[in-house]
Scaffold this motif. Sequence first.
Motif, PDB file in Angstrom:
ATOM      1  N   LEU A 232       0.829  -1.203   0.000  1.00 29.99           N
ATOM      2  CA  LEU A 232       0.000   0.000   0.000  1.00 29.99           C
ATOM      3  C   LEU A 232       0.865   1.255   0.000  1.00 29.99           C
ATOM      4  CD1 LEU A 232      -2.828  -0.948   2.548  1.00 29.99           C
ATOM      5  CD2 LEU A 232      -2.674  -1.419   0.094  1.00 29.99           C
ATOM      6  N   LEU A 233       0.231   2.386  -0.241  1.00 22.41           N
ATOM      7  CA  LEU A 233       0.909   3.678  -0.209  1.00 22.41           C
ATOM      8  C   LEU A 233       0.480   4.399   1.067  1.00 22.41           C
ATOM      9  CD1 LEU A 233       2.677   5.819  -1.601  1.00 22.41           C
ATOM     10  CD2 LEU A 233       0.644   6.574  -2.854  1.00 22.41           C
ATOM     11  N   SER A 234       1.436   4.658   1.950  1.00 23.19           N
ATOM     12  CA  SER A 234       1.132   5.276   3.241  1.00 23.19           C
ATOM     13  C   SER A 234       1.518   6.746   3.243  1.00 23.19           C
ATOM     14  CB  SER A 234       1.891   4.560   4.369  1.00 23.19           C
ATOM     15  OG  SER A 234       1.422   3.244   4.542  1.00 23.19           O
ATOM     16  N   PHE A 235       0.739   7.528   3.982  1.00 25.03           N
ATOM     17  CA  PHE A 235       1.014   8.952   4.160  1.00 25.03           C
ATOM     18  C   PHE A 235       1.080   9.251   5.655  1.00 25.03           C
ATOM     19  CE2 PHE A 235      -0.950   8.543   0.035  1.00 25.03           C
ATOM     20  CZ  PHE A 235      -0.192   9.388  -0.750  1.00 25.03           C
ATOM     21  N   LYS A 236       1.894  10.238   6.015  1.00 25.95           N
ATOM     22  CA  LYS A 236       2.097  10.546   7.431  1.00 25.95           C
ATOM     23  C   LYS A 236       2.101  12.049   7.651  1.00 25.95           C
ATOM     24  CE  LYS A 236       5.233   9.462  11.286  1.00 25.95           C
ATOM     25  NZ  LYS A 236       6.492   8.754  11.652  1.00 25.95           N
ATOM     26  N   GLU A 237       1.410  12.463   8.706  1.00 28.25           N
ATOM     27  CA  GLU A 237       1.397  13.876   9.095  1.00 28.25           C
ATOM     28  C   GLU A 237       1.365  13.927  10.605  1.00 28.25           C
ATOM     29  OE1 GLU A 237      -0.433  17.466   6.714  1.00 28.25           O
ATOM     30  OE2 GLU A 237      -1.970  16.465   7.898  1.00 28.25           O
ATOM     31  N   ASP A 238       2.344  14.612  11.192  1.00 25.34           N
ATOM     32  CA  ASP A 238       2.536  14.587  12.645  1.00 25.34           C
ATOM     33  C   ASP A 238       2.724  13.128  13.067  1.00 25.34           C
ATOM     34  OD1 ASP A 238       2.276  17.374  12.777  1.00 25.34           O
ATOM     35  OD2 ASP A 238       0.094  17.214  12.853  1.00 25.34           O
ATOM     36  N   LEU A 239       1.886  12.603  13.927  1.00 28.81           N
ATOM     37  CA  LEU A 239       2.041  11.218  14.377  1.00 28.81           C
ATOM     38  C   LEU A 239       0.982  10.299  13.778  1.00 28.81           C
ATOM     39  CD1 LEU A 239       2.831  11.858  18.164  1.00 28.81           C
ATOM     40  CD2 LEU A 239       4.450  11.441  16.290  1.00 28.81           C
ATOM     41  N   VAL A 240       0.248  10.801  12.800  1.00 24.79           N
ATOM     42  CA  VAL A 240      -0.851  10.045  12.206  1.00 24.79           C
ATOM     43  C   VAL A 240      -0.417   9.464  10.857  1.00 24.79           C
ATOM     44  CG1 VAL A 240      -3.218  10.151  11.339  1.00 24.79           C
ATOM     45  CG2 VAL A 240      -2.548  11.508  13.343  1.00 24.79           C
ATOM     46  N   THR A 241      -0.736   8.187  10.635  1.00 26.34           N
ATOM     47  CA  THR A 241      -0.433   7.512   9.377  1.00 26.34           C
ATOM     48  C   THR A 241      -1.718   6.968   8.761  1.00 26.34           C
ATOM     49  OG1 THR A 241       1.780   6.864  10.138  1.00 26.34           O
ATOM     50  CG2 THR A 241       0.863   5.656   8.275  1.00 26.34           C
ATOM     51  N   GLU A 242      -1.905   7.199   7.474  1.00 23.98           N
ATOM     52  CA  GLU A 242      -3.045   6.663   6.745  1.00 23.98           C
ATOM     53  C   GLU A 242      -2.544   6.026   5.461  1.00 23.98           C
ATOM     54  OE1 GLU A 242      -5.907   9.761   6.168  1.00 23.98           O
ATOM     55  OE2 GLU A 242      -6.080  10.214   8.300  1.00 23.98           O
ATOM     56  N   THR A 243      -3.267   5.021   4.977  1.00 23.21           N
ATOM     57  CA  THR A 243      -2.840   4.306   3.780  1.00 23.21           C
ATOM     58  C   THR A 243      -3.908   4.312   2.705  1.00 23.21           C
ATOM     59  OG1 THR A 243      -3.640   2.186   4.650  1.00 23.21           O
ATOM     60  CG2 THR A 243      -1.344   2.749   5.095  1.00 23.21           C
ATOM     61  N   ILE A 244      -3.447   4.176   1.463  1.00 24.34           N
ATOM     62  CA  ILE A 244      -4.323   4.066   0.307  1.00 24.34           C
ATOM     63  C   ILE A 244      -4.100   2.694  -0.321  1.00 24.34           C
ATOM     64  CG2 ILE A 244      -4.679   4.857  -2.063  1.00 24.34           C
ATOM     65  CD1 ILE A 244      -4.192   7.670  -1.165  1.00 24.34           C
ATOM     66  N   ASP A 245      -5.192   2.011  -0.609  1.00 22.12           N
ATOM     67  CA  ASP A 245      -5.116   0.736  -1.305  1.00 22.12           C
ATOM     68  C   ASP A 245      -4.994   1.047  -2.794  1.00 22.12           C
ATOM     69  OD1 ASP A 245      -5.195  -1.829  -2.157  1.00 22.12           O
ATOM     70  OD2 ASP A 245      -7.215  -2.288  -1.447  1.00 22.12           O
ATOM     71  N   VAL A 246      -3.770   1.134  -3.274  1.00 24.02           N
ATOM     72  CA  VAL A 246      -3.513   1.620  -4.629  1.00 24.02           C
ATOM     73  C   VAL A 246      -4.046   0.653  -5.680  1.00 24.02           C
ATOM     74  CG1 VAL A 246      -1.538   3.039  -4.000  1.00 24.02           C
ATOM     75  CG2 VAL A 246      -1.192   0.625  -4.499  1.00 24.02           C
ATOM     76  N   LYS A 247      -4.334   1.219  -6.848  1.00 29.30           N
ATOM     77  CA  LYS A 247      -4.857   0.422  -7.950  1.00 29.30           C
ATOM     78  C   LYS A 247      -4.292   0.925  -9.268  1.00 29.30           C
ATOM     79  CE  LYS A 247      -9.109   3.179  -7.593  1.00 29.30           C
ATOM     80  NZ  LYS A 247      -8.769   3.841  -6.314  1.00 29.30           N
ATOM     81  N   LEU A 248      -4.414   0.096 -10.278  1.00 28.84           N
ATOM     82  CA  LEU A 248      -3.958   0.473 -11.606  1.00 28.84           C
ATOM     83  C   LEU A 248      -4.902   1.510 -12.213  1.00 28.84           C
ATOM     84  CD1 LEU A 248      -3.050  -3.059 -13.065  1.00 28.84           C
ATOM     85  CD2 LEU A 248      -1.515  -1.405 -11.960  1.00 28.84           C
ATOM     86  N   ASP A 249      -4.413   2.149 -13.273  1.00 31.81           N
ATOM     87  CA  ASP A 249      -5.205   3.125 -14.028  1.00 31.81           C
ATOM     88  C   ASP A 249      -5.680   4.286 -13.164  1.00 31.81           C
ATOM     89  OD1 ASP A 249      -4.988   1.735 -16.468  1.00 31.81           O
ATOM     90  OD2 ASP A 249      -6.635   0.403 -15.917  1.00 31.81           O
ATOM     91  N   THR A 250      -4.895   4.627 -12.150  1.00 28.04           N
ATOM     92  CA  THR A 250      -5.215   5.750 -11.267  1.00 28.04           C
ATOM     93  C   THR A 250      -3.957   6.566 -11.019  1.00 28.04           C
ATOM     94  OG1 THR A 250      -6.933   4.458 -10.160  1.00 28.04           O
ATOM     95  CG2 THR A 250      -6.151   6.425  -9.035  1.00 28.04           C
ATOM     96  N   LEU A 251      -4.076   7.858 -11.235  1.00 23.66           N
ATOM     97  CA  LEU A 251      -2.984   8.797 -10.991  1.00 23.66           C
ATOM     98  C   LEU A 251      -3.183   9.436  -9.623  1.00 23.66           C
ATOM     99  CD1 LEU A 251      -0.555  10.462 -12.090  1.00 23.66           C
ATOM    100  CD2 LEU A 251      -2.234  11.969 -13.191  1.00 23.66           C
ATOM    101  N   TYR A 252      -2.173   9.350  -8.781  1.00 20.67           N
ATOM    102  CA  TYR A 252      -2.242   9.918  -7.434  1.00 20.67           C
ATOM    103  C   TYR A 252      -1.413  11.203  -7.398  1.00 20.67           C
ATOM    104  CZ  TYR A 252      -4.048   5.297  -6.324  1.00 20.67           C
ATOM    105  OH  TYR A 252      -4.790   4.148  -6.317  1.00 20.67           O
ATOM    106  N   ILE A 253      -2.067  12.312  -7.032  1.00 24.41           N
ATOM    107  CA  ILE A 253      -1.418  13.625  -6.991  1.00 24.41           C
ATOM    108  C   ILE A 253      -1.527  14.167  -5.576  1.00 24.41           C
ATOM    109  CG2 ILE A 253      -1.309  15.928  -8.031  1.00 24.41           C
ATOM    110  CD1 ILE A 253      -3.086  14.793 -10.314  1.00 24.41           C
ATOM    111  N   PHE A 254      -0.416  14.678  -5.026  1.00 22.69           N
ATOM    112  CA  PHE A 254      -0.442  15.201  -3.659  1.00 22.69           C
ATOM    113  C   PHE A 254       0.616  16.283  -3.489  1.00 22.69           C
ATOM    114  CE2 PHE A 254       1.691  11.097  -3.990  1.00 22.69           C
ATOM    115  CZ  PHE A 254       2.953  11.325  -3.452  1.00 22.69           C
ATOM    116  N   PRO A 255       0.542  17.076  -2.406  1.00 24.29           N
ATOM    117  CA  PRO A 255       1.535  18.124  -2.187  1.00 24.29           C
ATOM    118  C   PRO A 255       2.931  17.529  -2.017  1.00 24.29           C
ATOM    119  CG  PRO A 255      -0.355  18.395  -0.710  1.00 24.29           C
ATOM    120  CD  PRO A 255      -0.486  17.047  -1.344  1.00 24.29           C
ATOM    121  N   SER A 256       3.932  18.212  -2.533  1.00 19.61           N
ATOM    122  CA  SER A 256       5.293  17.675  -2.488  1.00 19.61           C
ATOM    123  C   SER A 256       5.837  17.553  -1.067  1.00 19.61           C
ATOM    124  CB  SER A 256       6.230  18.557  -3.321  1.00 19.61           C
ATOM    125  OG  SER A 256       6.377  19.836  -2.729  1.00 19.61           O
TER     126      SER A 256
END
Length: 229
Positions: free
Chosen positions: A170-194
């Motif tokens: 999976l693709l995990s994201f973290k901010e402060d002490l919190v972590t969340e994940t995305i169940d990634v899939k094909l044919d999907t473009l993921y865009i987020f702040p650098s």
Amino acid sequence: MIIDKVIEVPFRLSSSSRESIIQSVETSMALLSYVKPKLRTLVVPGNINDLPDEIPGGLFKATQTPEGTLYTSGGSGPGIQIESNIYTDPSSVDLFKDIYSKIIKLHEEKTKETLPSYHHSWFFINPPSETESNFHDHTKFNSTFPHDIPLYTWTYYIQLPNNCKGTDGLLSFKEDLVTETIDVKLDTLYIFPSNLLHQPNISPLSTLNRITAAGNILIPASEKSLLSE
């Protein structure tokens, strides 16, 4: 929620193009002698609180040591990262060109801006043998322009790992002490702040390499973002 900062955009890749890109990437891994970029470090005498966050040469403040403040170029991290500009096959070239154009079009539609923009992109390969992953951001555009902060980071999965359990792959994201994940899939473009910390989770049970295309987009004069409310 952290994942509210991540935009998912449908982006379809034909089966033939996908197979061609996978073959191109895996051929390059077999034929070329990949060398992971070395970590550069420098210790500057002085207290970490009194020194600048970065110094010329692409070195960024890391930690305090008995000798002074440690600056580092930042490691290349786990996995294998290969710059997109070495590939000349049409499927790979078109992929990066089309994703860049897609994101710029979305930006212009949302912000009503038409400004100079720049793109740095690569393939990232994470084999099943990889045992480490780390949270990181992309606040440096690239090694040539490390002081320019990208507006967007994007990733696109070419080949997903198989035999995944729990949060494997999976693709995990973290901010402060919190972590969340995305169940990634094909044919999907993921865009987020650098500056959003993210991590591609390892997949030790897979029989396939995880292959992603990724990039940073820099729009220096922009004061807006398609990620804004």
